[in-house]
Design a protein around this motif. Structure first.
Motif, short mmCIF file in Angstrom:
data_model
loop_
_atom_site.label_atom_id
_atom_site.label_comp_id
_atom_site.label_asym_id
_atom_site.label_seq_id
_atom_site.Cartn_x
_atom_site.Cartn_y
_atom_site.Cartn_z
N ARG A 43 0.79 -1.23 0.00
CA ARG A 43 0.00 0.00 0.00
C ARG A 43 0.82 1.29 0.00
O ARG A 43 0.34 2.32 -0.42
CB ARG A 43 -0.93 0.04 1.21
CG ARG A 43 -1.77 -1.20 1.40
CD ARG A 43 -2.82 -1.31 0.30
NE ARG A 43 -3.48 -2.60 0.35
CZ ARG A 43 -4.54 -2.89 1.07
NH1 ARG A 43 -5.09 -1.96 1.80
NH2 ARG A 43 -5.08 -4.08 1.04
N LEU A 44 2.03 1.23 0.54
CA LEU A 44 2.84 2.45 0.64
C LEU A 44 3.98 2.40 -0.37
O LEU A 44 4.55 1.33 -0.62
CB LEU A 44 3.44 2.59 2.05
CG LEU A 44 2.58 3.23 3.14
CD1 LEU A 44 1.39 2.34 3.49
CD2 LEU A 44 3.42 3.47 4.39
N SER A 45 4.32 3.55 -0.92
CA SER A 45 5.45 3.60 -1.84
C SER A 45 6.75 3.50 -1.04
O SER A 45 6.76 3.74 0.18
CB SER A 45 5.42 4.91 -2.63
OG SER A 45 5.83 5.97 -1.77
N VAL B 127 4.36 15.51 2.60
CA VAL B 127 3.32 14.78 1.86
C VAL B 127 3.58 13.27 1.97
O VAL B 127 2.65 12.48 2.22
CB VAL B 127 3.27 15.24 0.38
CG1 VAL B 127 2.40 14.32 -0.46
CG2 VAL B 127 2.75 16.67 0.30
N TYR B 128 4.85 12.85 1.79
CA TYR B 128 5.17 11.41 1.92
C TYR B 128 4.78 10.91 3.31
O TYR B 128 4.18 9.85 3.47
CB TYR B 128 6.67 11.17 1.71
CG TYR B 128 7.14 11.34 0.30
CD1 TYR B 128 6.43 10.81 -0.78
CD2 TYR B 128 8.33 12.01 0.02
CE1 TYR B 128 6.87 10.98 -2.08
CE2 TYR B 128 8.78 12.18 -1.28
CZ TYR B 128 8.05 11.66 -2.32
OH TYR B 128 8.49 11.81 -3.61
N LEU B 129 5.13 11.70 4.31
CA LEU B 129 4.87 11.29 5.69
C LEU B 129 3.37 11.27 5.99
O LEU B 129 2.86 10.33 6.61
CB LEU B 129 5.60 12.25 6.65
CG LEU B 129 5.57 11.88 8.13
CD1 LEU B 129 6.14 10.48 8.36
CD2 LEU B 129 6.38 12.90 8.94
N PHE B 130 2.68 12.29 5.51
CA PHE B 130 1.22 12.36 5.70
C PHE B 130 0.56 11.13 5.07
O PHE B 130 -0.27 10.46 5.68
CB PHE B 130 0.68 13.65 5.08
CG PHE B 130 -0.82 13.78 5.13
CD1 PHE B 130 -1.44 14.38 6.21
CD2 PHE B 130 -1.61 13.30 4.09
CE1 PHE B 130 -2.83 14.49 6.26
CE2 PHE B 130 -2.99 13.41 4.13
CZ PHE B 130 -3.60 14.01 5.22
N ASN B 131 0.94 10.84 3.80
CA ASN B 131 0.36 9.69 3.10
C ASN B 131 0.60 8.40 3.88
O ASN B 131 -0.29 7.57 4.04
CB ASN B 131 0.98 9.55 1.70
CG ASN B 131 0.48 10.62 0.75
OD1 ASN B 131 -0.53 11.27 1.01
ND2 ASN B 131 1.20 10.82 -0.35
N ALA C 95 10.01 7.50 4.68
CA ALA C 95 9.65 8.69 5.48
C ALA C 95 9.06 8.28 6.82
O ALA C 95 9.41 8.82 7.87
CB ALA C 95 8.66 9.56 4.69
N ALA C 96 8.18 7.27 6.78
CA ALA C 96 7.55 6.79 8.02
C ALA C 96 8.60 6.21 8.97
O ALA C 96 8.57 6.48 10.18
CB ALA C 96 6.49 5.74 7.70
#
Ligand SMILES: [Zn+2]
Lengths: 158, 182
Positions: free
Chosen positions: B124-126, B159-163, B132-133
């Motif tokens: 699910r995550l790039s 944005v990466y972290l928020f996503n 970033a997470a």
């Protein structure tokens, strides 16, 4: 619609990174929007941490040996290569990969009469080391299940 | 001897001091790579390559910046490079072969994941969102520091972290990712 629902909706509708960056910054600071995001502890629990890895091998000898090898060949000290040379090197790497793949198919895949040669008893194909231009190259091995065919892809590490 | 002194000693001496740096950062670097790549074998290779690169180019490190984040930047580039090469490799064989071949070199979503939860995240995550997470949660980096590692603007890093945080929350709410299952 709630305040955080509006922020969420705007985020989805506007794909501009600058706008999303602002909305993300807002969500970070806003308690209401923040509830829709996983917290630090929650994220930690679904990710792998160093503690999850258990005991690790001592890689210092390999690091030392790897860097000494590259210093000797000058591969890491020559500075960026000209663009054309890099393209030629990439082409050379690709050619080597195709050659090795063809070689692997021929050698492991078929006998003189075209019959498949059984894989060596006791397990799969192994390749311990591959170098292109005196540097370790990236190696990918594909072994199709059930067939005695091994494809080896060796790519120059640019 | 603190880190800066150790780095100075590596630059002046035979580099034996770098052993301590390897010991200290091997775990965090490998974990970061596992989160990005999805399997331990690749992660260990990328970690080792990162430390080789750092050792070779220690003279390029700017002591005004965080050494840890400099290592993370090298690791990120190596891991991204590996993901790109694996994609090229897969594309080549999918064109060349009529029958799809199962790569012996495990793809992240097929095997080798270190946990079930990570397997879901890989889908699910790039890779950038996962990195970033991981930098935020495991290493405590800010969005600005994550931007430095990823080589992007702070806004993009946010944005990466928020996503990543949003997707993880949704997965948790749907029960796809169970908390405390590890
Ligand atoms: Zn809000």
């Amino acid at each position: 619609m709630s305040h955080s629902g509006i922020v969420d909706g705007l985020y989805r509708m506007i794909p501009l990174r600058a706008v999303r960056g602002r909305l993300a910054a807002h969500a970070e600071a806003c308690p209401s929007c923040g509830r829709r995001l996983a917290g630090r502890e929650e994220v930690k629990r679904v990710l792998i941490s160093a503690a999850d890895l258990g005991r690790l091998d001592d890689i210092w000898p390999a690091v030392r040996k790897g860097s000494a090898g590259r210093r000797e060949t000058g591969a890491e000290t020559a500075g960026p290569a000209p663009r054309l040379w890099r393209l030629a090197a990439a082409a050379g790497g690709l050619a080597a990969a195709i050659f090795l793949t063809a070689f692997a198919v021929r050698y492991f895949g078929a006998g003189a009469n075209g019959a498949l040669i059984p894989a060596e008893s006791g397990g799969g194909f192994q390749l311990h080391y591959a170098r292109i231009d005196e540097r370790p190259a990236d190696t990918f091995i594909v072994q199709s299940p059930g067939d005695n065919i091994v494809l080896v892809w060796v790519e120059k590490n640019l | 001897m603190d880190e800066k002194e150790r780095i100075a000693a590596c630059l002046c001496g035979d580099g034996e001091e770098f052993r301590q740096i390897v010991t200290e950062y091997q775990g965090p670097l490998t974990a970061l790579a596992v989160n990005m790549l999805g399997n331990r074998q690749d992660a260990e290779d990328v970690c080792q390559e990162t430390l080789v690169q750092a050792f070779l180019h220690l003279d390029r490190y700017d002591p005004c910046l965080s050494f840890r984040n400099w290592l993370f930047t090298i690791l990120y580039r190596r891991a991204l490079d590996l993901l790109k090469r694996k994609r090229r490799f897969r594309a080549f064989f999918s064109r060349a072969a009529a029958d799809p071949l199962r790569p012996a070199y495990a793809e992240p979503d097929e095997s080798g994941s270190d946990s079930k939860a990570l397997g879901v995240l890989l889908d699910r995550l790039s890779p950038r969102e996962r990195l970033a997470a991981a930098l935020w949660a495991n290493e405590g980096l800010t969005a600005a520091e994550i931007a430095g590692v990823l080589g992007c603007s702070a806004s993009t890093a946010r944005v990466y972290l928020f996503n990543a945080r949003r997707k993880i929350k949704v997965l948790m709410e749907k029960g796809n990712v169970a908390l405390g299952n590890r």
